[in-house]
Design a protein around this motif. Structure first.
Motif, PDB file in Angstrom:
ATOM      1  N   PRO A 190       0.825  -1.222   0.000  1.00  0.00           N
ATOM      2  CA  PRO A 190       0.000   0.000   0.000  1.00  0.00           C
ATOM      3  C   PRO A 190       0.854   1.264   0.000  1.00  0.00           C
ATOM      4  CG  PRO A 190      -0.868  -1.597   1.549  1.00  0.00           C
ATOM      5  CD  PRO A 190       0.447  -2.144   1.075  1.00  0.00           C
ATOM      6  N   GLY A 191       0.542   2.169  -0.905  1.00  0.00           N
ATOM      7  CA  GLY A 191       1.252   3.437  -0.969  1.00  0.00           C
ATOM      8  C   GLY A 191       2.624   3.365  -1.607  1.00  0.00           C
ATOM      9  N   LYS A 192       2.993   2.197  -2.133  1.00  0.00           N
ATOM     10  CA  LYS A 192       4.315   2.041  -2.736  1.00  0.00           C
ATOM     11  C   LYS A 192       4.177   1.604  -4.192  1.00  0.00           C
ATOM     12  CE  LYS A 192       6.839   0.965   1.505  1.00  0.00           C
ATOM     13  NZ  LYS A 192       7.815   0.023   2.146  1.00  0.00           N
ATOM     14  N   GLU A 193       5.268   1.772  -4.933  1.00  0.00           N
ATOM     15  CA  GLU A 193       5.266   1.347  -6.322  1.00  0.00           C
ATOM     16  C   GLU A 193       5.454  -0.167  -6.422  1.00  0.00           C
ATOM     17  OE1 GLU A 193       7.112   5.405  -8.384  1.00  0.00           O
ATOM     18  OE2 GLU A 193       8.165   3.500  -8.543  1.00  0.00           O
ATOM     19  N   ARG A 194       5.013  -0.712  -7.553  1.00  0.00           N
ATOM     20  CA  ARG A 194       5.216  -2.125  -7.804  1.00  0.00           C
ATOM     21  C   ARG A 194       6.713  -2.392  -7.964  1.00  0.00           C
ATOM     22  NH1 ARG A 194       1.133  -5.153 -11.831  1.00  0.00           N
ATOM     23  NH2 ARG A 194      -0.194  -3.897 -10.460  1.00  0.00           N
ATOM     24  N   GLU A 195       7.203  -3.441  -7.312  1.00  0.00           N
ATOM     25  CA  GLU A 195       8.630  -3.721  -7.361  1.00  0.00           C
ATOM     26  C   GLU A 195       8.908  -5.165  -7.759  1.00  0.00           C
ATOM     27  OE1 GLU A 195      10.408  -3.123  -3.507  1.00  0.00           O
ATOM     28  OE2 GLU A 195       9.355  -4.831  -2.613  1.00  0.00           O
ATOM     29  N   PHE A 196      10.040  -5.342  -8.415  1.00  0.00           N
ATOM     30  CA  PHE A 196      10.498  -6.653  -8.831  1.00  0.00           C
ATOM     31  C   PHE A 196      10.856  -7.498  -7.610  1.00  0.00           C
ATOM     32  CE2 PHE A 196      12.716  -9.936 -10.936  1.00  0.00           C
ATOM     33  CZ  PHE A 196      13.961 -10.079 -10.352  1.00  0.00           C
ATOM     34  N   VAL A 197      10.493  -8.779  -7.672  1.00  0.00           N
ATOM     35  CA  VAL A 197      10.833  -9.708  -6.602  1.00  0.00           C
ATOM     36  C   VAL A 197      11.747 -10.829  -7.116  1.00  0.00           C
ATOM     37  CG1 VAL A 197       9.938 -11.370  -4.936  1.00  0.00           C
ATOM     38  CG2 VAL A 197       8.695  -9.228  -5.361  1.00  0.00           C
ATOM     39  N   ALA A 198      11.308 -11.497  -8.195  1.00  0.00           N
ATOM     40  CA  ALA A 198      12.079 -12.636  -8.709  1.00  0.00           C
ATOM     41  C   ALA A 198      11.702 -12.877 -10.159  1.00  0.00           C
ATOM     42  CB  ALA A 198      11.806 -13.885  -7.889  1.00  0.00           C
ATOM     43  N   ALA A 199      12.633 -13.478 -10.902  1.00  0.00           N
ATOM     44  CA  ALA A 199      12.368 -13.803 -12.300  1.00  0.00           C
ATOM     45  C   ALA A 199      13.093 -15.087 -12.669  1.00  0.00           C
ATOM     46  CB  ALA A 199      12.803 -12.666 -13.216  1.00  0.00           C
ATOM     47  N   ILE A 200      12.569 -15.735 -13.686  1.00  0.00           N
ATOM     48  CA  ILE A 200      13.180 -16.956 -14.189  1.00  0.00           C
ATOM     49  C   ILE A 200      13.126 -16.908 -15.710  1.00  0.00           C
ATOM     50  CG2 ILE A 200      11.014 -18.263 -14.048  1.00  0.00           C
ATOM     51  CD1 ILE A 200      12.760 -20.723 -13.253  1.00  0.00           C
ATOM     52  N   ARG A 201      14.218 -17.286 -16.353  1.00  0.00           N
ATOM     53  CA  ARG A 201      14.279 -17.256 -17.798  1.00  0.00           C
ATOM     54  C   ARG A 201      13.362 -18.304 -18.409  1.00  0.00           C
ATOM     55  NH1 ARG A 201      15.955 -13.876 -21.284  1.00  0.00           N
ATOM     56  NH2 ARG A 201      17.731 -14.912 -22.228  1.00  0.00           N
ATOM     57  N   TRP A 202      12.985 -18.110 -19.657  1.00  0.00           N
ATOM     58  CA  TRP A 202      12.051 -19.009 -20.333  1.00  0.00           C
ATOM     59  C   TRP A 202      12.540 -20.454 -20.280  1.00  0.00           C
ATOM     60  CZ3 TRP A 202      13.945 -21.849 -24.377  1.00  0.00           C
ATOM     61  CH2 TRP A 202      15.145 -21.416 -24.945  1.00  0.00           C
ATOM     62  N   SER A 203      13.878 -20.645 -20.315  1.00  0.00           N
ATOM     63  CA  SER A 203      14.444 -21.986 -20.303  1.00  0.00           C
ATOM     64  C   SER A 203      14.502 -22.590 -18.910  1.00  0.00           C
ATOM     65  CB  SER A 203      15.868 -21.950 -20.867  1.00  0.00           C
ATOM     66  OG  SER A 203      16.685 -21.127 -20.054  1.00  0.00           O
ATOM     67  N   GLY A 204      14.311 -21.750 -17.898  1.00  0.00           N
ATOM     68  CA  GLY A 204      14.452 -22.224 -16.523  1.00  0.00           C
ATOM     69  C   GLY A 204      15.886 -22.302 -16.059  1.00  0.00           C
TER      70      GLY A 204
END
Length: 127
Positions: A41-55
């Motif tokens: 609440p009250g904050k911008e959306r932030e990146f947490v984690a990502a995984i490449r298409w290949s895994g």
């Protein structure tokens, strides 16, 4: 576009665990980089984690490294976020996203790198 549906959010005490799931609608799921973002609440959306298409590669926000794990199951068209040792500051709505991350931004993708988003799932961590 890919339709994404998150599940697994809820209320947990500090130190507890949750596993978020994100089910994708398309059979081409394994061609997309997948990410998890969150917005408090009250904050911008932030990146947490990502995984490449290949895994083959995963990327994390510094504050969740060692606590969160992103994974994907191409056979089930599903990406997961295992969250351990949760803290009150992890409280947010968590969003799953599908897209293509530029090579120069793999460690810190932005929302604009993802063209498809889920509706979000609430995670609340009590102290």
């Amino acid at each position: 576009q890919v339709q994404l549906v998150e599940s697994g959010g809820g209320l947990v005490q500090a130190g507890g665990s949750l596993r978020l799931s994100c089910a994708a609608s398309r059979r081409t799921f394994n061609r997309y980089d997948m990410g998890w973002f969150r917005q408090a609440p009250g904050k911008e959306r932030e990146f947490v984690a990502a995984i490449r298409w290949s895994g083959s590669s995963t990327y994390y926000k510094d504050s969740v490294k060692g606590r969160f794990t992103i994974s994907k199951d191409n056979a089930k068209n599903t990406v997961y976020l295992q969250m351990n040792s949760l803290k009150p500051e992890d409280t947010a709505v968590y969003y799953c996203a599908a897209g293509s991350i530029p090579l120069g931004r793999l460690n810190s993708p932005i929302a604009a790198d993802f063209g498809s988003w889920g509706q979000g799932t609430q995670v609340t961590v009590s102290s």
